[in-house]
Every structure is written in structure tokens, then in C-alpha cells.
Motif scaffolding. Structure first.
Motif, PDB file in Angstrom:
ATOM      1  N   UNK A  87       0.829  -1.204   0.000  1.00 41.55           N
ATOM      2  CA  UNK A  87       0.000   0.000   0.000  1.00 41.55           C
ATOM      3  C   UNK A  87       0.865   1.257   0.000  1.00 41.55           C
ATOM      4  N   UNK A  88       2.162   1.060   0.014  1.00 45.05           N
ATOM      5  CA  UNK A  88       3.085   2.190   0.053  1.00 45.05           C
ATOM      6  C   UNK A  88       4.151   1.998  -1.025  1.00 45.05           C
ATOM      7  N   UNK A  92      11.704   3.862   2.464  1.00 45.78           N
ATOM      8  CA  UNK A  92      11.569   5.111   3.197  1.00 45.78           C
ATOM      9  C   UNK A  92      12.592   5.156   4.330  1.00 45.78           C
ATOM     10  N   UNK A  93      12.749   6.354   4.877  1.00 46.15           N
ATOM     11  CA  UNK A  93      13.733   6.506   5.938  1.00 46.15           C
ATOM     12  C   UNK A  93      13.963   7.956   6.270  1.00 46.15           C
ATOM     13  N   UNK A  99      12.270  13.343   5.993  1.00 43.97           N
ATOM     14  CA  UNK A  99      11.656  12.056   5.703  1.00 43.97           C
ATOM     15  C   UNK A  99      11.773  11.798   4.203  1.00 43.97           C
ATOM     16  N   UNK A 125       0.106   7.514  -2.211  1.00 42.92           N
ATOM     17  CA  UNK A 125       0.946   7.477  -1.009  1.00 42.92           C
ATOM     18  C   UNK A 125       1.995   8.590  -1.044  1.00 42.92           C
ATOM     19  N   UNK A 128       0.441  11.950  -0.361  1.00 40.61           N
ATOM     20  CA  UNK A 128       0.132  12.123   1.069  1.00 40.61           C
ATOM     21  C   UNK A 128       1.407  12.444   1.854  1.00 40.61           C
ATOM     22  N   UNK A 129       2.509  11.773   1.516  1.00 41.26           N
ATOM     23  CA  UNK A 129       3.780  12.016   2.208  1.00 41.26           C
ATOM     24  C   UNK A 129       4.285  13.428   1.934  1.00 41.26           C
ATOM     25  N   UNK A 132       2.720  15.998   4.019  1.00 43.47           N
ATOM     26  CA  UNK A 132       3.253  15.998   5.382  1.00 43.47           C
ATOM     27  C   UNK A 132       4.680  16.549   5.445  1.00 43.47           C
ATOM     28  N   UNK A 133       5.194  16.972   4.309  1.00 45.35           N
ATOM     29  CA  UNK A 133       6.538  17.558   4.321  1.00 45.35           C
ATOM     30  C   UNK A 133       7.643  16.565   3.999  1.00 45.35           C
ATOM     31  N   UNK A 134       7.274  15.394   3.523  1.00 42.72           N
ATOM     32  CA  UNK A 134       8.273  14.405   3.132  1.00 42.72           C
ATOM     33  C   UNK A 134       8.868  14.717   1.767  1.00 42.72           C
TER      34      UNK A 134
ATOM     35  N   UNK B  55       1.215  10.187   7.823  1.00 39.21           N
ATOM     36  CA  UNK B  55       1.280   8.975   7.002  1.00 39.21           C
ATOM     37  C   UNK B  55       2.228   8.002   7.705  1.00 39.21           C
ATOM     38  N   UNK B  92       6.947   3.238  10.857  1.00 39.02           N
ATOM     39  CA  UNK B  92       7.578   4.522  10.580  1.00 39.02           C
ATOM     40  C   UNK B  92       6.729   5.320   9.612  1.00 39.02           C
ATOM     41  N   UNK B  94       5.717   9.792   8.363  1.00 38.89           N
ATOM     42  CA  UNK B  94       5.992  11.226   8.389  1.00 38.89           C
ATOM     43  C   UNK B  94       4.797  11.957   8.996  1.00 38.89           C
ATOM     44  N   UNK B  96       3.896  15.966   9.768  1.00 43.60           N
ATOM     45  CA  UNK B  96       4.189  17.398   9.716  1.00 43.60           C
ATOM     46  C   UNK B  96       5.694  17.682   9.650  1.00 43.60           C
ATOM     47  N   UNK B  97       6.335  17.043   8.687  1.00 45.86           N
ATOM     48  CA  UNK B  97       7.758  17.279   8.461  1.00 45.86           C
ATOM     49  C   UNK B  97       8.687  16.468   9.346  1.00 45.86           C
ATOM     50  N   UNK B  99      10.118  12.866  10.886  1.00 45.51           N
ATOM     51  CA  UNK B  99      10.204  11.418  10.666  1.00 45.51           C
ATOM     52  C   UNK B  99       9.899  10.719  11.985  1.00 45.51           C
TER      53      UNK B  99
END
Lengths: 201, 201
Positions: A87-88, A92-93, A99, A125, A128-129, A132-134, B55, B92, B94, B96-97, B99
Motif C-alpha cells: 500500500x506504500x 523510506x527513511x 523524511x 501514497x 500524502x507524504x 506531510x513535508x516528506x 502517514x 515509521x 511522516x 508534519x515534516x 520522521x
């Protein structure tokens, strides 16, 4: 040092679904011939983590387990299971407070990257990330050209959305070469993508 | 709306190893009776994502695949596989920016949380993520007390390291209640842990 079986064959650690392997220094290195993009990225991520530069992992392949045996005195054995759809994205990391979220795709196509390599839920996905600032992107390897690009998610979304209004089903190689960031292999670091990420920041 | 089988039993979406399920609104809700902490967190993460708040996903369980059958005209079947150990924590994402990286553990112990619930590599992973600026913690549920705490990774590391110099093999409940942040269930949100994360920031 290469560890060898009695018959002389080199030992290679089995790949697990966590995508983790021993670093390549333990295995014979013929100039990365025949490594898949996934292997190259895993090796790069191991390097980055060992050197304290970033912590990025490939997620395990999602599996739907149907039947498990619990033999006496030994480990549980999965007897029936099926691959299911993630679903993603796969990777990531965290990198210096940021992020990171990305997917890696290979194509043998020389002139363009087919968008069918992506799925709607992966695009959703990444959107959405980003909200959130990813930091999201695709790592695209043109196998026949032996070229790897970081392609920013915003560009990918534009191409993806254009399909709905009759746009192309693929991204021309020239566009990726122009709008993306070329990633050139380094010693011990087959895909030094963090350098390209620095240009995105 | 509850979807039902012809015999009247409610349909529950099967849990996959991605940890994704339909939101609880599709299933009968008896006040969250009998939900595991994992189910509660998955439901909370679905809520957070649907409302654009964060997320966060549970990583699939890592599996080492040994044998796969490819029957004609049907999906590949995994015939032999084993559970392997994850090299990271389970969750894991994200926010609001930021991780976020955490693990969730349940204990039936009333007076303390046994540290054997954690593994060295999970501690190492969280340390590496914190060095990169990530926010790391444990979500600990005292099942018999029906209490859930966010316990900051820094506190956990201190207890973990103390074991080597003869320290306790567990964290007293009183310490977690005092140094952690109590998470109180809300309507539609069994584990509203982002409120506790806000206190960490």
C-alpha cells in the motif's frame, strides 16, 4: 575476504524479504555486473547507514499468509502464502531530519519510461507524504543505457495526471534526462542518490 | 454498513502482512473489545491518513521465501517460507515534516515492562534514526491495566544500557507512568499517539 564452499564456489548471503544482505565487501566484486537496481540500492543504503549518513530501508515484500505449520522443536514453516500488493512505496527513511520516501523502477525501454510501472496507490501514497513535508521521488534506471536518474515526484505526478486527459502513457527519456538528476556510481556506492536529494532540498 | 455472510456472520477483512485493513466502520464495533495493540494502531494510522494528519504504516512481516510454485493461469503460491527477524522497528512514517519511528509492545505484566521485548538491533536502529533527527519512541500497552503509554526512546536507551552494568531487566510500571505519556482512547481513534508526540516535540 571471500568465504567459499568446499567446492570453491563463493558464498553469497541469501537475500531475505527484508532486502538486507551482507555488504559487498564480503563477496567477489566484478564491477557490479548483473546487480539489480534493488541490490544496488540495498548496498548503497547499507553504506549510508554504516557511515551515519542516513537510515533508509527497503520494506519487506507484503505476503498474505494462509497456512503455517508448527513442527515440534523447529521453526514455524509457512506452507501456503501469496504475494500481496503493497500500500506504500518500497523505500523510506530519514536523512538529516528529512523524511525520504521513494520507489525504484528499472526499464529495458531505451526511449521512454512506461508509467504502468507505477500504481495509483503508490502515487497517492507519495502525494500524502509530500503533504506531510516528506521528500518523494522515483529512482529510474534505464538498464540498456546503464543510466540512473532521480526523478522528482512532482514531475511524476504531472505525467501521471496527464494520462487522464489523453496524455502519454510513458515519460520520454529526454524529459527524464532533462528534469531528473543523473546519479553516477561511485566506489562502494552503486547508487549515490543522496547527492541528488541534496539538489532537491 | 456491516457486510454479512449468508449465515449472518459479519465479514471482517482478512489482515494482511502489510497490516492494512478496512477501517473499523465496516465492521461491527463492540467497544474495541479484544483488539490487539497492532490492530488498534493500524486503525489509528488509517484514521490519521484519511484525515491528512500523518502517514504512518506498519511494515510487513519479513519472510524468507524458499519455494514458490507458479501454477498455470493462477497466482504464484509460496510453498515454503520462514519468518525472519526485522532489522528495523515495525512502524515509521511522516508527521508534519517529522520522521517518526517506533515499535509497539504489549505486556500482561502488571508491575513492570520486561526489556526482553526489545532486541539489540531495534535499539540500534532507533539510535541511528535519532542521530538523523528522527523522533523515536515505544508504545507500551499494559494489557491488564488497559493503559497505553508513549515512552521516549532516550529513556528506553538508558534502561537498556543499564542492563550491562547490572541494572534491572525490566522497567518498573511506575517509571513508565511517570516518564512516559499516557495515551487515552478517543472515539474512532483507539491510540491517539500523535497528541503524545506533540508533547515530545
Amino acid at each position: 575476504m571471500t568465504i567459499r564452499y568446499p567446492n570453491g564456489n563463493a558464498y553469497r548471503a541469501p537475500a531475505t524479504s527484508t532486502g538486507r544482505r551482507f555488504p559487498s565487501t564480503y563477496t567477489t566484486d566484478y564491477g557490479k555486473r548483473g546487480m539489480t537496481l534493488e541490490e544496488e540500492l540495498n548496498e548503497s543504503n547499507t553504506y549510508y547507514e554504516l557511515h551515519g549518513l542516513a537510515v533508509v530501508h527497503k520494506k519487506p515484500t507484503p505476503i498474505r499468509i494462509v497456512k503455517v505449520d508448527y513442527p515440534k522443536r523447529s521453526a514455524a514453516v509457512i506452507k501456503e502464502a501469496y504475494f500481496s500488493t503493497a500500500s506504500t512505496t518500497d523505500y523510506n527513511g530519514v536523512y538529516q531530519g528529512h523524511y525520504l520516501d521513494f520507489d525504484a523502477k528499472e526499464t529495458r525501454n531505451k526511449s521512454s519510461f512506461p508509467l504502468k510501472n507505477f500504481h495509483q496507490h503508490q502515487i497517492d501514497h507519495m502525494r500524502a507524504c509530500m503533504t506531510q513535508g516528506g521528500i518523494c521521488f522515483a529512482i529510474i534506471k534505464f538498464v540498456t543505457r546503464q543510466e540512473i536518474y532521480l526523478y522528482p515526484a512532482a514531475k511524476l505526478f504531472a505525467c501521471w495526471d496527464a494520462q487522464e486527459t489523453g496524455g502519454r502513457k510513458s515519460v520520454p527519456y529526454a524529459d527524464i534526462a532533462e528534469q531528473g538528476i543523473l546519479i553516477t556510481p561511485e566506489l562502494q556506492l552503486p547508487v549515490p542518490y543522496l547527492k541528488a536529494v541534496d539538489q532537491l532540498l
